[in-house]
Design an enzyme around this catalytic site. Structure first.
Site, PDB file in Angstrom:
ATOM      1  N   ASN A   1       0.828  -1.204   0.000  1.00  0.00           N
ATOM      2  CA  ASN A   1       0.000   0.000   0.000  1.00  0.00           C
ATOM      3  C   ASN A   1       0.867   1.261   0.000  1.00  0.00           C
ATOM      4  O   ASN A   1       0.650   2.200   0.778  1.00  0.00           O
ATOM      5  CB  ASN A   1      -0.935   0.002   1.211  1.00  0.00           C
TER       6      ASN A   1
ATOM      7  N   HIS B   1      -9.941   3.189   7.520  1.00  0.00           N
ATOM      8  CA  HIS B   1     -10.371   1.865   7.066  1.00  0.00           C
ATOM      9  C   HIS B   1     -11.793   1.536   7.516  1.00  0.00           C
ATOM     10  O   HIS B   1     -12.518   0.824   6.821  1.00  0.00           O
ATOM     11  CB  HIS B   1      -9.421   0.779   7.584  1.00  0.00           C
TER      12      HIS B   1
END
Length: 454
Positions: free
Chosen positions: A305, A341
């Site tokens: 990521n 998230h």
């Protein structure tokens, strides 16, 4: 047959459903842009990127695409009406974050769902980053870091430009992150290895597509045997959480490399020339070889990521420099990543474990560096054996915090960790508590004093 069974069993109802109507769909869009639109005016290109992204959003989420439209329009109005002010940046961050968290709250379930909040979390970073970059454009160049200079916006973008940037098919559904300045260079035809012509990026793009297809096969083979629900079964109690890393992380590798291929094909992945070779890694979100071979937890994080982590470093961690406390800035950045998230307890446990594991690993690395005995061992013929042991620990416990990330809710991840007696928590807690005694035993007294004085 294996892939068909995987689909029939429902194990591809998660992220891979997004792949089928997200990342692969970007390839024909990129080819169309290269063949027909590369030399067209900027307005035409912005319209193409806007409508192609909106079409993907409509196909995946139907009328719920209005959430993204609302946030894009509000962000544009903030840029126009508030200007280059701290108020504009804070207002943008507050509005976009609250909108995303409200979406998480009202759509949350106990399962992994495909819904409008998935691409919206990517869009949220883009829009907040846009406000930061516009604010930086009003500062003196001497006040900016090199990366801020590269991303700073010298003029307010148009609504059509913001829409093209927000809905660009190479990054709308699943990322990666890129700046409006990079997008402007793409539209201007500057991101190419042959000026005035579409980039020679077909072969590099197809390499990433091939790697993505390989990851799809791996995921299709293993996911029927190890779905997330497996870790709550009795059979799991005699196995290890590290199996989760092999299966479920392939989803993320697949998503990253497929989308990277789209960006390369369009030209957005062009990253200049290094040592006489054209680079196509500007949108690389995964360093696959490092991810698969590193024996370090920090190495996994550095290879995973990448663009999102770079966004957090640039817009959160480094902008907290005024605190004068790196650990506090680190914790704040991880907290932001956690709520970005979602609101499930599993995310909080995962990122808190990540911080603790990295802290222990850094202490262990410092111990090896400061201890003459351990330094000699690390450079001795015994290193291959040490590497195998280190890699075993890494593979064993890399999946440990990710189980909570995957299972979301308290009742699920607690059952799994209880079944393995919280072995990861115990291991790293013992290592953390043992480190001062190991330093006392293995690091000469003079070295310890020098470190304290530093």
């Amino acid at each position: 047959m294996r892939i068909k069974r995987c689909i029939d069993n429902g194990w591809m109802d998660g992220s891979t459903n997004m792949f089928s109507c997200g990342s692969p769909a970007g390839y024909p869009c990129a080819l169309l842009y290269r063949r027909l639109l590369f030399h067209q005016p900027a307005t035409v290109i912005h319209l193409f990127h806007s409508f192609s992204g909106l079409a993907l959003a409509a196909f995946n989420f139907g009328s719920q695409l209005y959430h993204s439209v609302v946030c894009v329009l509000v962000q544009f109005l903030m840029l126009r009406l508030m200007g280059r002010t701290v108020t504009a940046v804070l207002s943008s961050f507050t509005f976009q974050m609250i909108y995303l968290l409200a979406g998480y709250y009202y759509t949350a379930t106990e399962e992994y769902d495909i819904k409008w909040t998935m691409p919206h979390c990517v869009l949220m970073l883009k829009l907040v980053g846009l406000s930061f970059d516009y604010y930086d454009g009003g500062k003196e160049p001497s006040q900016l870091s090199p990366e801020q200079k590269k991303a700073a916006l010298l003029s307010v973008p148009s609504l059509l430009e913001v829409c093209g940037f927000s809905y660009f098919y190479g990054g709308f559904l699943v990322g990666p992150q890129f700046t409006l300045r990079s997008y402007q260079r793409l539209v201007a035809g500057e991101l190419t290895d042959c000026p005035g012509k579409p980039p020679n990026s077909v072969v590099p793009a197809m390499k990433r597509f091939g790697l993505g297809f390989l990851c799809l096969l791996i995921y299709a083979i293993f996911s029927p045997y190890y779905p997330d629900s497996y870790y709550q079964t009795a059979e799991y109690e005699v196995r290890t959480a590290s199996v989760w890393r092999t299966d479920s992380t392939e989803q993320y590798v697949l998503r990253c490399v497929l989308q990277e291929g789209v960006c390369i094909l369009s030209g957005l992945g062009y990253n200049g020339v290094v040592d006489g070779k054209h680079q196509w890694d500007a949108c690389a979100n995964m360093k696959v070889w490092l991810f698969e071979t590193t024996p370090l937890f920090s190495g996994t994080i550095a290879s995973f990521n990448i663009n999102t982590n770079a966004w957090v470093a640039r817009h959160v961690f480094k902008r907290l420099k005024f605190l004068g406390n790196k650990p506090l800035s680190h914790v704040t950045s991880l907290f932001f990543l956690t709520i970005w998230h979602g609101l499930h307890s599993g995310y909080f446990l995962c990122f808190s474990m990540e911080f603790f594991i990295i802290t222990v690993e850094r202490q262990a690395q410092a111990l090896v560096r400061d201890s003459p005995l351990l330094t000699r061992l690390a450079s001795s013929p015994l290193y291959p054996f040490i590497y195998v042991v280190q890699q075993f620990i890494h593979w064993l416990f890399m999946g440990y915090p990710l189980v909570a990330f995957c299972l979301f809710t308290y009742d699920k991840w607690l059952k799994v960790y209880s079944s393995v007696y919280f072995c990861g928590h115990v291991f790293f807690l013992v290592a953390y508590l043992s480190m001062p005694y190991l330093r006392k035993a293995l690091v000469p007294k003079k070295e310890r004093k020098d470190k304290k004085q530093e």
